[in-house]
Design a protein around this motif. Sequence first.
Motif, PDB file in Angstrom:
ATOM      1  N   PRO A  90       0.790  -1.234   0.000  1.00  0.00           N
ATOM      2  CA  PRO A  90       0.000   0.000   0.000  1.00  0.00           C
ATOM      3  C   PRO A  90       0.820   1.280   0.000  1.00  0.00           C
ATOM      4  O   PRO A  90       0.315   2.342  -0.368  1.00  0.00           O
ATOM      5  CB  PRO A  90      -0.838  -0.116   1.281  1.00  0.00           C
ATOM      6  N   MET A  91       2.076   1.177   0.414  1.00  0.00           N
ATOM      7  CA  MET A  91       2.897   2.400   0.445  1.00  0.00           C
ATOM      8  C   MET A  91       3.458   2.766  -0.927  1.00  0.00           C
ATOM      9  O   MET A  91       4.065   3.818  -1.096  1.00  0.00           O
ATOM     10  CB  MET A  91       4.046   2.252   1.450  1.00  0.00           C
ATOM     11  N   VAL A  92       3.239   1.929  -1.940  1.00  0.00           N
ATOM     12  CA  VAL A  92       3.683   2.223  -3.299  1.00  0.00           C
ATOM     13  C   VAL A  92       2.483   2.662  -4.125  1.00  0.00           C
ATOM     14  O   VAL A  92       1.507   1.922  -4.262  1.00  0.00           O
ATOM     15  CB  VAL A  92       4.353   0.985  -3.938  1.00  0.00           C
ATOM     16  N   SER A  93       2.562   3.855  -4.668  1.00  0.00           N
ATOM     17  CA  SER A  93       1.459   4.418  -5.436  1.00  0.00           C
ATOM     18  C   SER A  93       1.462   3.895  -6.874  1.00  0.00           C
ATOM     19  O   SER A  93       2.476   4.013  -7.573  1.00  0.00           O
ATOM     20  CB  SER A  93       1.568   5.950  -5.449  1.00  0.00           C
ATOM     21  N   LYS A  94       0.353   3.336  -7.296  1.00  0.00           N
ATOM     22  CA  LYS A  94       0.252   2.850  -8.674  1.00  0.00           C
ATOM     23  C   LYS A  94       0.409   3.996  -9.658  1.00  0.00           C
ATOM     24  O   LYS A  94       1.035   3.838 -10.718  1.00  0.00           O
ATOM     25  CB  LYS A  94      -1.091   2.150  -8.886  1.00  0.00           C
ATOM     26  N   ALA A  95      -0.126   5.153  -9.320  1.00  0.00           N
ATOM     27  CA  ALA A  95      -0.005   6.320 -10.207  1.00  0.00           C
ATOM     28  C   ALA A  95       1.458   6.734 -10.338  1.00  0.00           C
ATOM     29  O   ALA A  95       1.930   7.080 -11.437  1.00  0.00           O
ATOM     30  CB  ALA A  95      -0.836   7.475  -9.664  1.00  0.00           C
ATOM     31  N   GLN A  96       2.202   6.701  -9.236  1.00  0.00           N
ATOM     32  CA  GLN A  96       3.617   7.064  -9.290  1.00  0.00           C
ATOM     33  C   GLN A  96       4.404   6.066 -10.122  1.00  0.00           C
ATOM     34  O   GLN A  96       5.257   6.445 -10.934  1.00  0.00           O
ATOM     35  CB  GLN A  96       4.199   7.132  -7.882  1.00  0.00           C
ATOM     36  N   VAL A  97       4.106   4.776  -9.948  1.00  0.00           N
ATOM     37  CA  VAL A  97       4.806   3.750 -10.715  1.00  0.00           C
ATOM     38  C   VAL A  97       4.493   3.887 -12.198  1.00  0.00           C
ATOM     39  O   VAL A  97       5.375   3.736 -13.059  1.00  0.00           O
ATOM     40  CB  VAL A  97       4.425   2.347 -10.203  1.00  0.00           C
ATOM     41  N   THR A  98       3.242   4.189 -12.517  1.00  0.00           N
ATOM     42  CA  THR A  98       2.861   4.390 -13.918  1.00  0.00           C
ATOM     43  C   THR A  98       3.648   5.547 -14.531  1.00  0.00           C
ATOM     44  O   THR A  98       4.105   5.475 -15.678  1.00  0.00           O
ATOM     45  CB  THR A  98       1.355   4.661 -14.030  1.00  0.00           C
ATOM     46  N   ALA A  99       3.818   6.612 -13.756  1.00  0.00           N
ATOM     47  CA  ALA A  99       4.616   7.744 -14.244  1.00  0.00           C
ATOM     48  C   ALA A  99       6.079   7.351 -14.418  1.00  0.00           C
ATOM     49  O   ALA A  99       6.725   7.739 -15.397  1.00  0.00           O
ATOM     50  CB  ALA A  99       4.485   8.917 -13.271  1.00  0.00           C
ATOM     51  N   LEU A 100       6.608   6.549 -13.496  1.00  0.00           N
ATOM     52  CA  LEU A 100       7.994   6.096 -13.610  1.00  0.00           C
ATOM     53  C   LEU A 100       8.194   5.219 -14.846  1.00  0.00           C
ATOM     54  O   LEU A 100       9.260   5.223 -15.455  1.00  0.00           O
ATOM     55  CB  LEU A 100       8.395   5.303 -12.357  1.00  0.00           C
ATOM     56  N   ALA A 101       7.154   4.484 -15.233  1.00  0.00           N
ATOM     57  CA  ALA A 101       7.253   3.576 -16.380  1.00  0.00           C
ATOM     58  C   ALA A 101       7.455   4.322 -17.693  1.00  0.00           C
ATOM     59  O   ALA A 101       7.953   3.744 -18.658  1.00  0.00           O
ATOM     60  CB  ALA A 101       6.007   2.702 -16.454  1.00  0.00           C
ATOM     61  N   ALA A 102       7.084   5.590 -17.728  1.00  0.00           N
ATOM     62  CA  ALA A 102       7.304   6.379 -18.948  1.00  0.00           C
ATOM     63  C   ALA A 102       8.790   6.694 -19.131  1.00  0.00           C
ATOM     64  O   ALA A 102       9.295   6.721 -20.250  1.00  0.00           O
ATOM     65  CB  ALA A 102       6.486   7.666 -18.896  1.00  0.00           C
ATOM     66  N   ASP A 104      10.574   9.418 -18.881  1.00  0.00           N
ATOM     67  CA  ASP A 104      11.024  10.764 -19.229  1.00  0.00           C
ATOM     68  C   ASP A 104      11.471  11.569 -18.011  1.00  0.00           C
ATOM     69  O   ASP A 104      12.435  12.332 -18.082  1.00  0.00           O
ATOM     70  CB  ASP A 104       9.909  11.528 -19.955  1.00  0.00           C
ATOM     71  N   GLY A 105      10.770  11.406 -16.906  1.00  0.00           N
ATOM     72  CA  GLY A 105      11.055  12.223 -15.739  1.00  0.00           C
ATOM     73  C   GLY A 105      12.287  11.830 -14.963  1.00  0.00           C
ATOM     74  O   GLY A 105      12.734  12.575 -14.100  1.00  0.00           O
ATOM     75  N   TRP A 106      12.853  10.640 -15.259  1.00  0.00           N
ATOM     76  CA  TRP A 106      14.051  10.230 -14.503  1.00  0.00           C
ATOM     77  C   TRP A 106      15.095   9.550 -15.380  1.00  0.00           C
ATOM     78  O   TRP A 106      16.249   9.955 -15.375  1.00  0.00           O
ATOM     79  CB  TRP A 106      13.658   9.363 -13.308  1.00  0.00           C
ATOM     80  N   VAL A 107      14.714   8.559 -16.172  1.00  0.00           N
ATOM     81  CA  VAL A 107      15.707   7.906 -17.029  1.00  0.00           C
ATOM     82  C   VAL A 107      16.280   8.910 -18.026  1.00  0.00           C
ATOM     83  O   VAL A 107      17.490   8.911 -18.281  1.00  0.00           O
ATOM     84  CB  VAL A 107      15.090   6.701 -17.764  1.00  0.00           C
ATOM     85  N   GLY A 108      15.429   9.769 -18.552  1.00  0.00           N
ATOM     86  CA  GLY A 108      15.898  10.764 -19.498  1.00  0.00           C
ATOM     87  C   GLY A 108      16.821  11.788 -18.881  1.00  0.00           C
ATOM     88  O   GLY A 108      17.519  12.522 -19.599  1.00  0.00           O
ATOM     89  N   LYS A 109      16.880  11.839 -17.544  1.00  0.00           N
ATOM     90  CA  LYS A 109      17.716  12.813 -16.844  1.00  0.00           C
ATOM     91  C   LYS A 109      18.877  12.151 -16.095  1.00  0.00           C
ATOM     92  O   LYS A 109      19.598  12.819 -15.352  1.00  0.00           O
ATOM     93  CB  LYS A 109      16.858  13.607 -15.860  1.00  0.00           C
ATOM     94  N   GLY A 110      19.045  10.846 -16.259  1.00  0.00           N
ATOM     95  CA  GLY A 110      20.131  10.159 -15.563  1.00  0.00           C
ATOM     96  C   GLY A 110      19.905  10.028 -14.070  1.00  0.00           C
ATOM     97  O   GLY A 110      20.865   9.878 -13.310  1.00  0.00           O
ATOM     98  N   ALA A 111      18.646  10.054 -13.634  1.00  0.00           N
ATOM     99  CA  ALA A 111      18.335   9.914 -12.210  1.00  0.00           C
ATOM    100  C   ALA A 111      18.194   8.431 -11.849  1.00  0.00           C
ATOM    101  O   ALA A 111      18.201   7.558 -12.724  1.00  0.00           O
ATOM    102  CB  ALA A 111      17.051  10.675 -11.873  1.00  0.00           C
TER     103      ALA A 111
END
Length: 274
Positions: A90-102, A104-111
Amino acid sequence: MSTTRTGTSCVDAARLGILLNELRLPTIKVLWPQFAEQSDKEGWPAGRFLAAIAEHEIAERARRRIERHLVEARLPPGKTLDTFDFDTVPMVSKAQVTALAAGDGWVGKGANLLLFGPPGGGKSHLAAALGLALVENGWRVLFTRTTDLVQKLQVARRELDLEAAINRLDRFDLLILDDLAYVTKDQAETSVLFELISARYERRSLLITANQPFGEWNKVFPDPAMTLAAIDRLVHHATILEMNVESYRRRAALERKRAPGRPPVHATAKTVVE
């Protein structure tokens, strides 16, 4: 001579096939007669015909590229976001994981992305599922047990090829290092791991799964200064997900032992210990 009649003109199909081979357009080579016939029947402008076959060529190239990248990613089979049970974490947000799956917000920035939690909590499943989704979204990924990669890098060091070996990993936008905790507390192993972390810092992304929180990473890195430096580089640009739930394997075993008709055992969140 092989010819195909389209409208008022005759096309040398064999010659066109050779030209399309030279241009490396295999999908257009297969599809153009069908589209040419449809174009003649429906009176398409030349631009529409060209755009239609070009779109199919691009789509097929993307499909083949994803197939190649899935093979090289070495992802464990069957681990997808659809099969990940978010209700038990329950502490993992499905919406957050869905955003991570794209990506752009982290892999594209080397995070980086760091997944913490006890064994059996779904870290490896989530890591592999994210890797699959990222490949499908056009990123290059490599999934590996941390110990396996460290051993390969040690061999490269002995062969005076460590820098080149780490540079070759740059072709992957994301390295998924599963089970960091199982790296032996050995200076040779941890030093190549540290060099990998340092080399990718702010350039290429890492996804790391680990059983221990940062406070116990002295069990991985024998040198306190190296421990602090590794953590500093990893967390500088990172998302951290803590998956402190009961092992799904233990839950499954308990449910099998329960008498019929009794309610199943559900995971409960535990207090995060830093």
